[in-house]
Write an enzyme that holds these catalytic residues in place. Structure first.
Site, PDB file in Angstrom:
ATOM      1  N   LEU A 272       0.830  -1.208   0.000  1.00 47.77           N
ATOM      2  CA  LEU A 272       0.000   0.000   0.000  1.00 47.77           C
ATOM      3  C   LEU A 272       0.855   1.245   0.000  1.00 47.77           C
ATOM      4  O   LEU A 272       0.487   2.273  -0.537  1.00 47.77           O
ATOM      5  CB  LEU A 272      -0.885   0.032   1.255  1.00 47.77           C
ATOM      6  CG  LEU A 272      -2.027  -0.972   1.341  1.00 47.77           C
ATOM      7  CD1 LEU A 272      -2.635  -0.930   2.724  1.00 47.77           C
ATOM      8  CD2 LEU A 272      -3.071  -0.653   0.293  1.00 47.77           C
ATOM      9  N   GLY A 273       1.988   1.152   0.650  1.00 45.95           N
ATOM     10  CA  GLY A 273       2.828   2.341   0.736  1.00 45.95           C
ATOM     11  C   GLY A 273       4.135   2.018   1.413  1.00 45.95           C
ATOM     12  O   GLY A 273       4.335   0.941   1.964  1.00 45.95           O
TER      13      GLY A 273
ATOM     14  N   GLY B 212       7.031   3.956   3.873  1.00 48.03           N
ATOM     15  CA  GLY B 212       7.322   5.166   4.635  1.00 48.03           C
ATOM     16  C   GLY B 212       8.700   5.091   5.235  1.00 48.03           C
ATOM     17  O   GLY B 212       9.436   4.147   4.978  1.00 48.03           O
ATOM     18  N   GLY B 213       9.006   6.097   6.044  1.00 45.20           N
ATOM     19  CA  GLY B 213      10.321   6.145   6.669  1.00 45.20           C
ATOM     20  C   GLY B 213      10.571   4.945   7.553  1.00 45.20           C
ATOM     21  O   GLY B 213      11.689   4.484   7.705  1.00 45.20           O
ATOM     22  N   PHE B 214       9.517   4.388   8.130  1.00 41.46           N
ATOM     23  CA  PHE B 214       9.711   3.315   9.091  1.00 41.46           C
ATOM     24  C   PHE B 214       9.365   1.942   8.550  1.00 41.46           C
ATOM     25  O   PHE B 214       9.321   0.975   9.285  1.00 41.46           O
ATOM     26  CB  PHE B 214       8.900   3.591  10.350  1.00 41.46           C
ATOM     27  CG  PHE B 214       9.375   4.805  11.066  1.00 41.46           C
ATOM     28  CD1 PHE B 214      10.710   4.943  11.386  1.00 41.46           C
ATOM     29  CD2 PHE B 214       8.506   5.816  11.403  1.00 41.46           C
ATOM     30  CE1 PHE B 214      11.173   6.062  12.040  1.00 41.46           C
ATOM     31  CE2 PHE B 214       8.962   6.940  12.063  1.00 41.46           C
ATOM     32  CZ  PHE B 214      10.290   7.071  12.380  1.00 41.46           C
TER      33      PHE B 214
ATOM     34  N   GLN C  27       7.305  -0.691   5.335  1.00 34.26           N
ATOM     35  CA  GLN C  27       6.308  -0.823   4.279  1.00 34.26           C
ATOM     36  C   GLN C  27       4.967  -1.227   4.876  1.00 34.26           C
ATOM     37  O   GLN C  27       4.906  -1.856   5.912  1.00 34.26           O
ATOM     38  CB  GLN C  27       6.726  -1.905   3.269  1.00 34.26           C
ATOM     39  CG  GLN C  27       8.087  -1.703   2.654  1.00 34.26           C
ATOM     40  CD  GLN C  27       9.178  -2.399   3.436  1.00 34.26           C
ATOM     41  OE1 GLN C  27       9.003  -2.736   4.608  1.00 34.26           O
ATOM     42  NE2 GLN C  27      10.316  -2.605   2.816  1.00 34.26           N
ATOM     43  N   VAL C  28       3.908  -0.860   4.172  1.00 27.33           N
ATOM     44  CA  VAL C  28       2.565  -1.240   4.601  1.00 27.33           C
ATOM     45  C   VAL C  28       1.942  -2.113   3.518  1.00 27.33           C
ATOM     46  O   VAL C  28       1.930  -1.748   2.347  1.00 27.33           O
ATOM     47  CB  VAL C  28       1.677  -0.011   4.848  1.00 27.33           C
ATOM     48  CG1 VAL C  28       0.334  -0.440   5.397  1.00 27.33           C
ATOM     49  CG2 VAL C  28       2.352   0.957   5.805  1.00 27.33           C
TER      50      VAL C  28
ATOM     51  N   LYS D  38       1.882  -3.294   8.785  1.00 23.94           N
ATOM     52  CA  LYS D  38       3.072  -2.467   8.659  1.00 23.94           C
ATOM     53  C   LYS D  38       4.287  -3.277   9.087  1.00 23.94           C
ATOM     54  O   LYS D  38       4.313  -3.840  10.179  1.00 23.94           O
ATOM     55  CB  LYS D  38       2.933  -1.230   9.536  1.00 23.94           C
ATOM     56  CG  LYS D  38       4.155  -0.356   9.512  1.00 23.94           C
ATOM     57  CD  LYS D  38       3.780   1.073   9.699  1.00 23.94           C
ATOM     58  CE  LYS D  38       4.875   1.985   9.214  1.00 23.94           C
ATOM     59  NZ  LYS D  38       4.391   3.313   8.950  1.00 23.94           N
TER      60      LYS D  38
ATOM     61  N   ASP E 278       4.705  11.679  15.143  1.00 22.41           N
ATOM     62  CA  ASP E 278       4.848  11.801  13.686  1.00 22.41           C
ATOM     63  C   ASP E 278       3.518  12.192  13.042  1.00 22.41           C
ATOM     64  O   ASP E 278       2.991  11.483  12.193  1.00 22.41           O
ATOM     65  CB  ASP E 278       5.386  10.492  13.102  1.00 22.41           C
ATOM     66  CG  ASP E 278       5.963  10.690  11.701  1.00 22.41           C
ATOM     67  OD1 ASP E 278       6.149  11.847  11.291  1.00 22.41           O
ATOM     68  OD2 ASP E 278       6.220   9.673  11.024  1.00 22.41           O
TER      69      ASP E 278
END
Ligand SMILES: *[C@@H]1O[C@H](CO)[C@@H](O)[C@H](O)[C@H]1NC(C)=O
Ligand SMILES: *[C@@H]1O[C@H](CO)[C@@H](O)[C@H](O)[C@H]1NC(C)=O
Ligand SMILES: *[C@@H]1O[C@H](CO)[C@@H](O)[C@H](O)[C@H]1NC(C)=O
Ligand SMILES: *[C@@H]1O[C@H](CO)[C@@H](O)[C@H](O)[C@H]1NC(C)=O
Ligand SMILES: *[C@@H]1O[C@H](CO)[C@@H](O)[C@H](O)[C@H]1NC(C)=O
Ligand SMILES: *[C@@H]1O[C@H](CO)[C@@H](O)[C@H](O)[C@H]1NC(C)=O
Length: 661
Positions: free
Chosen positions: A342-343, A345-347, A349-350, A365, A465
Site C-alpha cells: 500500500l505504501g 514510509g520512513g519506518f 512498508q505497509v 506495517k 509523527d
C-alpha cells in the site's frame, strides 16, 4: 551570495535551461578531429582505444567574451582501461583559433606539441584534467586539475577534489573512476579572477569554495573571437575521455546541471579474447550453480517451512492477546507480495491483507528493528496502545515479531490517507477537492484523537509523527490518526541507521531538534502545520512558489499582517459563509505551529477554540509577532496572560505550562 538567493537563482536557471535546452549541440556545431567521435547517446568521446592518439572538438562558432564575465559548466567522465592507472587526460580550451593544428598526443594532451609548448603567441588557456604525472611539466600528481596558459606547465594546479560546503573539508575525487563529474569555470571580468571547481555530477550547484582560484587579468585571452574546445590524448595506457553536456553562460551565474538522472558511462570495452574468457567463466559458474540447485530441491520444502516458523520468546508470551502468528500475516498478505504493497514510509512498508477466517481487511506495517531491549519497551507500549479504542484512532489489532522485523496490524482504511486529498499541484488532478465542511471535520477529528492521546488516556501518549500521511480517512470520511508511537521505536528521536531525526521534515518542532525530546507540545506543533495544510491545500514548503510564498507559515503570517489571511485558503473553499471558520483555523494553526513552545496551546484549549467555546484573543497577531521578535523569553507567557486574562484562564488553564503529566 546568500544561500537563499543562490537557490532562487538556481530555480530560475532550471527554468531557463528547460526552455532553451542548452546542450552543446545548440551552441554551434563542434568540429571533431583526430580520434574524437560522437557515441549513440550523442556524447562526445575524445579518444578511442588506440594508444598514443589524441582527439579535438572545437566549436565552429566563436564566442565573444570581450569585457565580460562568464561561466561554463560541463559534465565529463574518464573510463580507463585499468582501474589504477591511465593516460593522459583531457582539457577544456579557450583559443583564438578554431583548431590547434599540429597537436601531439601523450603528455601534450592534444593541445600543444614539443615545439610550440609554452610559446606566448599560442593565445590558449586550458583547464587540464590530468591523469598522468609528467615530471617535465612539474605535475603535482597523476590526478589533478590545472590552469594552463600557453603551455602545459600549469600556472596553478590542485589534486582533484572539492571542498565540502557542509564542513569545508576537502574530499578527493578520482578522475579515472568512470563516474560522471562536473567542471565549473567562472571568470569575473571585474575582479580579474578565474575560479575552477570540480564536483560529482549529482551536485546541482558547484561547491562554494573553488578548487582553483587564479587572480590574473585574462581579458586578452577571452576576446571577441574565442573558440571553445575539448581535447584529450592517450599514451601507453588507454582511456576513453567523455564530454557529455556543456552549458556556457554569460554573466556570473552558477547554472545547475539538472536533467533528471546523472548518466552512467559504459565500462571500458573489452577485447574479443577477454570476452571469450568471460563467457567461459560464466558457463562454468552456471554449471556449478545448476549442480547446487539439483541437490537443493529436496531441502526447498524444509526451507519454506522455516520461513513461516517462528520462535516464541518469553517477553512475547507475556504481552499476550494482540500477538499474531507470522504465518497468519504471511498468508493474509500473500507472502508480502509487491502487489499487496500500500505504501512505503520512513519506518517501513505497509501491505494490504485479508485475514483468512474473518475476511477482515487489514493493513500490515512491517518495520525492522534490531535492538531487543528497545523492542521490549516498545512492545510494552504497544499493549497499552492496543487497548486504545477511539473513533478517531486507527485500531491497532495486534503485532507480530519475526526475525528482525516487527509487524503491526491495523484496520484497513479504504479511503487512504489525507495526503492524497490535499492539493499537490499536478500529481493528482483527478482527486476531488474536499469541501470546507469535510476539511473542518477532519481537523476536529484529528484534534479529538490527539486530545485523547494526550489527556484522556491513563497515560500520556505522544504521537511523534503527525502529518497528512498518518491521518487516514475511513469509509464514512471520518479522519483517524494512525501510526501512533511508532516513531518511538526508533528511539530518542534518531534513527541510528540513517542518523535522521525520527519524524518528518517540516513537522518537527524547533525545540525537538535542540533537545531530541518529544512532548505533547511537539505534537501540537505538527498538528498546527497539518491544520494549515488542510486549509491551504498545499505543502508546507513549496519550492516552486514565489519567494515570499515558499514557506507556508511565513506566507500566512504575512497575509495576516496585511489583513488578508482569508486569501491563504485554497480557492475552492473560499466562500463567504466559511470565512469565520477558515480564519479561525488559520490563526489557530499559526499559533499551534509557533516556533516558541511557550505560546502553543494544549489540545484541550485547541479543542475548545475549534468548538467555539473559547475565542482567540483580539491581539493574537501582536502576541505571535512579539514572540517571534523576542525568541523564547519567558516574559511573553506572562504578557499573553496579562493582556487577555479571560482567554488565558479559559483556554490555557494548568496544562498550558506543564505539558504532559
Ligand atoms: C582511433 O582514432 C584514430 C585517429 O582518427 C584512428 O586512426 C584509429 O583507427 C581509431 N581507432 C579505433 C580503434 O577506432
Ligand atoms: C563552420 O563555419 C563556417 C563559417 O564560419 C561555415 O562555412 C562552415 O560550413 C561551418 N562548418 C560546419 C561543419 O558547420
Ligand atoms: C573593453 O574595456 C576596455 C578598457 O576597459 C575599453 O577600452 C574597451 O572599449 C572595451 N571594449 C568593449 C567592446 O566594450
Ligand atoms: C612562437 O611562435 C611563433 C609563431 O608560431 C614563432 O614565430 C616564434 O618563433 C615562436 N617563438 C619561440 C620562442 O619558439
Ligand atoms: C586524498 O588523496 C591524497 C593523495 O592521494 C591522500 O594522501 C589522502 O589521504 C586522500 N584523502 C582521503 C580523505 O582519501
Ligand atoms: C572565486 O572564489 C572566491 C572564494 O574563494 C570567491 O570569493 C569569488 O567571488 C569567486 N570568484 C568568482 C568570479 O566566482
Amino acid at each position: 551570495m546568500s544561500p537563499e538567493l543562490k537557490i532562487l537563482q538556481m530555480h530560475i536557471l532550471v527554468l531557463l535551461l528547460t526552455l532553451f535546452s542548452c546542450t552543446y549541440n545548440s551552441h554551434g556545431k563542434y568540429i571533431l578531429e583526430g580520434s574524437a567521435v560522437y557515441d549513440p547517446n550523442n556524447y562526445m568521446i575524445l579518444t578511442n582505444t588506440t594508444k598514443h592518439s589524441y582527439g579535438q572538438a572545437f566549436n565552429n562558432v566563436s564566442t565573444s567574451y570581450k569585457n565580460q564575465s562568464f561561466s561554463i559548466n560541463f559534465l565529463f567522465g574518464i573510463v580507463s582501461e585499468h582501474k589504477q592507472q591511465a593516460s593522459h587526460g583531457m582539457a577544456f580550451v579557450f583559443s583564438h583559433t578554431r583548431s590547434l593544428p599540429g597537436a601531439s598526443s601523450d603528455q601534450y594532451l592534444g593541445i600543444f606539441n614539443e615545439r610550440n609548448n609554452g610559446n606566448a603567441s599560442n593565445n590558449v588557456i586550458a583547464i587540464e584534467l590530468d591523469i598522468h604525472k609528467d615530471e617535465e611539466f612539474g605535475d603535482i600528481d597523476d590526478n589533478h586539475v590545472g590552469i594552463d596558459i600557453n603551455g602545459l606547465t600549469s600556472v596553478l594546479s590542485a589534486p582533484a577534489g572539492y571542498y565540502d560546503d557542509k564542513d569545508g573539508n576537502f574530499r578527493n575525487l578520482s578522475l579515472i573512476s568512470g563516474k560522471v563529474m562536473r567542471l565549473s569555470i567562472v571568470y569575473s571580468h571585474i575582479d580579474k579572477q578565474l575560479n575552477v571547481s570540480l564536483c560529482p555530477a549529482e551536485f546541482i550547484v558547484p561547491p562554494n569554495k573553488p578548487l582553483l582560484s587564479l587572480n590574473r587579468d585574462l581579458s586578452h585571452y577571452f576576446s571577441k573571437e574565442t573558440y571553445l574546445g575539448f581535447t584529450a590524448s592517450t599514451g601507453s595506457i588507454r582511456a576513453l575521455h567523455y564530454m557529455l553536456i556543456m552549458q556556457p553562460f554569460n554573466g556570473l551565474t552558477y547554472p545547475p546541471m539538472e536533467f533528471g538522472v546523472v548518466p552512467t558511462l559504459p565500462p571500458y570495452p573489452r577485447k574479443a579474447s577477454d570476452r571469450t574468457r568471460t563467457i567461459l567463466a560464466v558457463c562454468l559458474t552456471l554449471a556449478v550453480f545448476a549442480a547446487f540447485i539439483t541437490s537443493g530441491i529436496g531441502s526447498a520444502f524444509y526451507l519454506r517451512h522455516q520461513k513461516v516458523k517462528e520462535v516464541l520468546e518469553e517477553w512475547e508470551i507475556q504481552y499476550g492477546p494482540h500477538r499474531f502468528a507470522y504465518k497468519e500475516l504471511y498468508n493474509a498478505t500473500k507472502g508480502f507480495k509487491e502487489k499487496q504493497l500500500l505504501g512505503r514510509g520512513g519506518f517501513g512498508q505497509v501491505y494490504k491483507g485479508t485475514l483468512p477466517g474473518s475476511n477482515a481487511e487489514i493493513a500490515v506495517k512491517r518495520t525492522s528493528h534490531d535492538s531487543r531491549q528497545g523492542m521490549s519497551e516498545f512492545l510494552a507500549e504497544i499493549t497499552t496502545i492496543g487497548r486504545l479504542r477511539h473513533k478517531n484512532l486507527v485500531k491497532l489489532l495486534g503485532y507480530c515479531r519475526h526475525k528482525d522485523n516487527l509487524y503491526l496490524v491495523y484496520d484497513f482504511m479504504p479511503n487512504g490517507s489525507l495526503e492524497k486529498y490535499l492539493n499537490r499541484s499536478n500529481t493528482n488532478e483527478n482527486q476531488e477537492r474536499l469541501t470546507w465542511e469535510q476539511r473542518f471535520k477532519i481537523i476536529k477529528d484529528v484534534a479529538t484523537a490527539l486530545l485523547h492521546l494526550h489527556q484522556e488516556w491513563v497515560q500520556v501518549i505522544i504521537h511523534r509523527d503527525i502529518k497528512p500521511a498518518n491521518v487516514l480517512i475511513d469509509q464514512d470520511m471520518n479522519a483517524r490518526l494512525g501510526d501512533f508511537g511508532l516513531a518511538k521505536l526508533h528511539d530518542q528521536g534518531f534513527d541510528p541507521q540513517t542518523s535522521r531525526v525520527a519524524g518528518t521534515f517540516g513537522y518537527i518542532a524547533p525545540e525537538f531538534l535542540r533537545t531530541g525530546r518529544a512532548t505533547t507540545s511537539t505534537d501540537v506543533y505538527a498538528f498546527g502545520m497539518v491544520m494549515l495544510e488542510v486549509v491551504c491545500g498545499r505543502r508546507l514548503i513549496e519550492r516552486r512558489a514565489a519567494e515570499n510564498e515558499e514557506v507556508l507559515v511565513d506566507w500566512i503570517l504575512e497575509l495576516w499582517e496585511k489583513g488578508r489571511i482569508f486569501d491563504a485558503a485554497e480557492e475552492s473553499i473560499r466562500q463567504d459563509q466559511n470565512r469565520g471558520d477558515i480564519e479561525l483555523v488559520l490563526r489557530l494553526g499559526v499559533l499551534c505551529s509557533h516556533q516558541s513552545e511557550s505560546i502553543r496551546p494544549d489540545m484541550s484549549a485547541v479543542m475548545r477554540i475549534l468548538n467555539g467555546v473559547v475565542q482567540l484573543p483580539e491581539n493574537l497577531l501582536d502576541v505571535v509577532r512579539d514572540e517571534i521578535l523576542k525568541g523564547r523569553s519567558e516574559k511573553s507567557l506572562e504578557l499573553l496572560f496579562d493582556v487577555n486574562s479571560s482567554f488565558a484562564t479559559l483556554a490555557f488553564t494548568s496544562s498550558f505550562i506543564s505539558h504532559g503529566r
